[in-house]
Design a protein around this motif. Structure first.
Motif, mmCIF file in Angstrom:
data_model
loop_
_atom_site.group_PDB
_atom_site.id
_atom_site.type_symbol
_atom_site.label_atom_id
_atom_site.label_comp_id
_atom_site.label_asym_id
_atom_site.label_seq_id
_atom_site.Cartn_x
_atom_site.Cartn_y
_atom_site.Cartn_z
ATOM 1 N N ALA A 168 -19.560 2.215 -6.827
ATOM 2 C CA ALA A 168 -18.154 1.959 -7.174
ATOM 3 C C ALA A 168 -17.298 3.183 -6.848
ATOM 4 C CB ALA A 168 -18.042 1.600 -8.654
ATOM 5 N N ALA A 169 -17.825 4.386 -7.108
ATOM 6 C CA ALA A 169 -17.057 5.615 -6.782
ATOM 7 C C ALA A 169 -16.858 5.708 -5.272
ATOM 8 C CB ALA A 169 -17.781 6.845 -7.322
ATOM 9 N N ASP A 170 -17.903 5.345 -4.492
ATOM 10 C CA ASP A 170 -17.767 5.358 -3.022
ATOM 11 C C ASP A 170 -16.732 4.330 -2.570
ATOM 12 O OD1 ASP A 170 -19.647 7.301 -2.908
ATOM 13 O OD2 ASP A 170 -21.316 5.970 -2.352
ATOM 14 N N ALA A 171 -16.790 3.143 -3.195
ATOM 15 C CA ALA A 171 -15.836 2.087 -2.820
ATOM 16 C C ALA A 171 -14.414 2.543 -3.117
ATOM 17 C CB ALA A 171 -16.149 0.797 -3.591
ATOM 18 N N PHE A 172 -14.248 3.246 -4.240
ATOM 19 C CA PHE A 172 -12.924 3.781 -4.578
ATOM 20 C C PHE A 172 -12.474 4.750 -3.474
ATOM 21 C CE2 PHE A 172 -10.388 7.266 -6.338
ATOM 22 C CZ PHE A 172 -9.332 6.578 -6.905
ATOM 23 N N GLY A 173 -13.403 5.644 -3.066
ATOM 24 C CA GLY A 173 -13.067 6.620 -2.013
ATOM 25 C C GLY A 173 -12.640 5.918 -0.732
ATOM 26 N N GLU A 174 -13.372 4.849 -0.368
ATOM 27 C CA GLU A 174 -13.035 4.120 0.872
ATOM 28 C C GLU A 174 -11.681 3.422 0.745
ATOM 29 O OE1 GLU A 174 -16.375 1.545 1.747
ATOM 30 O OE2 GLU A 174 -17.664 3.334 1.682
ATOM 31 N N ALA A 175 -11.407 2.873 -0.443
ATOM 32 C CA ALA A 175 -10.133 2.160 -0.630
ATOM 33 C C ALA A 175 -8.958 3.137 -0.627
ATOM 34 C CB ALA A 175 -10.168 1.378 -1.943
ATOM 35 N N VAL A 176 -9.205 4.334 -1.143
ATOM 36 C CA VAL A 176 -8.106 5.293 -1.285
ATOM 37 C C VAL A 176 -7.784 6.005 0.034
ATOM 38 C CG1 VAL A 176 -7.680 7.584 -2.272
ATOM 39 C CG2 VAL A 176 -8.134 5.677 -3.763
ATOM 40 N N ALA A 177 -8.796 6.141 0.911
ATOM 41 C CA ALA A 177 -8.577 6.917 2.158
ATOM 42 C C ALA A 177 -7.357 6.412 2.948
ATOM 43 C CB ALA A 177 -9.847 6.912 3.002
ATOM 44 N N PRO A 178 -7.257 5.109 3.258
ATOM 45 C CA PRO A 178 -6.065 4.669 4.000
ATOM 46 C C PRO A 178 -4.776 4.802 3.195
ATOM 47 C CG PRO A 178 -7.470 2.791 3.437
ATOM 48 C CD PRO A 178 -8.222 4.024 3.057
#
Ligand code: HEM
Length: 397
Positions: A185-195
């Motif tokens: 979930a933390a990784d998914a957050f990172g991916e969602a936040v990057a753009p």
């Protein structure tokens, strides 16, 4: 002598009992074993306010900078580091939480959102509604996403990530699946936040993430932004939801004091401090001893974890007269430790206080005769985060 024999009251402490109603247990510990060893979680508990102030104000001796599930999950952020790095992270993230910016940037959308949510509870005649899930949780989510600058369209995904984080952080047994789900979930957050971050760099919008992306003087790295955004997000959801729910519950449980609480802005602010003191949403702050030391003559070994039991500090009779009594006129209510104290004092405290005030004012304005629903009672529950599972209210005639 074994610890279990030296600390017989600590040996009897069960998290399950604390979850139901911790205050008589804290009172017993505070009087007879104020520094105690709790074998169930193999940690020290402190229950006197003075001892907690000393520990929380001494980050050289009692640190957050140590391996922990929250660091494992979110990386190094302001809550799991000390010294200049912690000060730098916190200073960079503080501006949106300043009173002036809260008033201009956060207050108008917050008021509109609370109005909208309270309207969904119902209107006209005799009404009933559940406040925690219908108002408190969505308000907390809306506010923290808005401050960060994460689009509200992400609300559902954030809720899902939150559940994984919460389970992973309470994973004392070290279940690898729960840990993996939390990290996922933390990784998914990172991916969602990057753009989102890239967009904000081109098109700033006054949010915290936008400030951090457009900071060209000693800027945080993308990883530092992600970790600190994660702790702000995690820190701002269940805590505030619980604070709002506990405040509504505490005040409605004492209807004879509501008139006083509503009599002025200052009176309401003081009443909110009393709800924080009496039923704090977060019950403990943990610190790791950096070397062998002593508290009240009891030896704490390097690396051991000391839990400052904040709800116990708030009812310490050495500081609060008649501490179990809920009293909205208590002048020193604001001396509670519900947001901790020292370097790690809660970053979101001003926003959480504002959210609680707006919810209370709106409920009272829109729901005349607001009261607890006697047929569906609820009460705060939990040993770490405390809140009622449901908070049913009714109003009207
Ligand atoms: C908008 C809502 C909130 C946000 C964004 C937020 C965020 C944070 C952050 C980022 C920290 C770490 C600060 C640091 O390490 O320097 C923190 C600490 C803390 N927060 Fe909050 N928080 C919020 C609401 C609350 C509420 C409602 C409570 C309880 C009533 C609470 C209790 C605490 C406590 C006890 C700490 C200190 C933990 C420790 O020292 O170990 N927070 N908060």
């Amino acid at each position: 002598m074994k610890r279990i024999d030296r600390f017989p009251l600590g040996a009897r402490v069960r998290l399950a009992d604390l979850a139901v109603y911790p205050y008589p247990i804290f009172a017993e510990l505070r009087a007879a074993e104020p520094v105690t060893w709790v074998p169930e979680i193999e940690r020290w508990f402190l229950t006197r306010r003075d001892d907690m102030l000393a520990v929380l104000r001494d980050p050289d001796l009692f640190t957050t900078d140590a391996p922990s599930t929250i660091r494992d999950m979110f990386g190094v952020h302001m809550m799991t580091t000390e010294g200049p790095t912690q000060i730098r992270y916190k200073r960079k993230c503080l501006p949106p939480f300043h009173a002036s910016r809260l008033k201009t940037a956060s207050m108008p959308p917050l008021m509109a959102e609370v109005e909208r949510l309270v309207a969904t509870l119902g209107s006209g005649g005799r009404c009933a509604g559940e406040v925690r899930t219908t108002v408190a949780r969505p308000v907390a989510l809306h506010s923290v996403l808005s401050v960060l600058g994460i689009p509200l369209s992400e609300t559902e995904r954030v809720n899902e990530w939150y559940e994984h984080f919460a389970r992973a952080l309470a994973n004392f047994a070290g279940d690898p699946d729960l840990r993996a789900a939390g990290k996922g979930a933390a990784d998914a957050f990172g991916e969602a936040v990057a753009p989102i971050l890239e967009g904000l760099e081109r098109d700033p919008n006054g949010s915290l993430l936008s400030d951090l992306m457009c900071d060209h003087v000693d800027p945080l790295t993308a990883e530092e932004i992600r970790s600190n955004a994660l702790i702000i997000l995690f820190g701002g959801i269940e805590t505030t939801e619980s604070m709002i729910a506990n405040a509504v519950w505490a005040l409605l449980s004492h209807p004879e004091q509501i008139g006083t609480a509503r009599s002025s802005r200052e009176a309401l602010d003081l009443a909110i401090e009393e709800t924080l003191r009496w039923e704090p949403a977060v019950q403990s702050a943990a610190r790791h001893a950096t070397r062998d030391t002593e508290i009240r003559g009891i030896r704490i070994a390097k690396g051991e974890v000391v839990h400052c039991m904040l709800g116990a500090a708030n009812r310490d009779p050495a500081h609060f007269e008649n501490p179990d009594r809920f009293d909205v006129t208590r002048q020193n209510a604001g001396d509670h430790l519900s947001f901790a104290v020292g370097r790690h004092f809660c970053l979101g405290a001003p926003l959480a206080r504002l959210e609680t005030r707006v919810v209370l004012e709106t409920l009272w304005a829109r729901c005349p005769g607001l009261r607890l629903d006697p047929d569906r009672p609820g009460a705060p529950y939990g040993y770490e985060f405390r809140k009622p599972a449901t908070l049913w209210v009714e109003w009207g005639v």
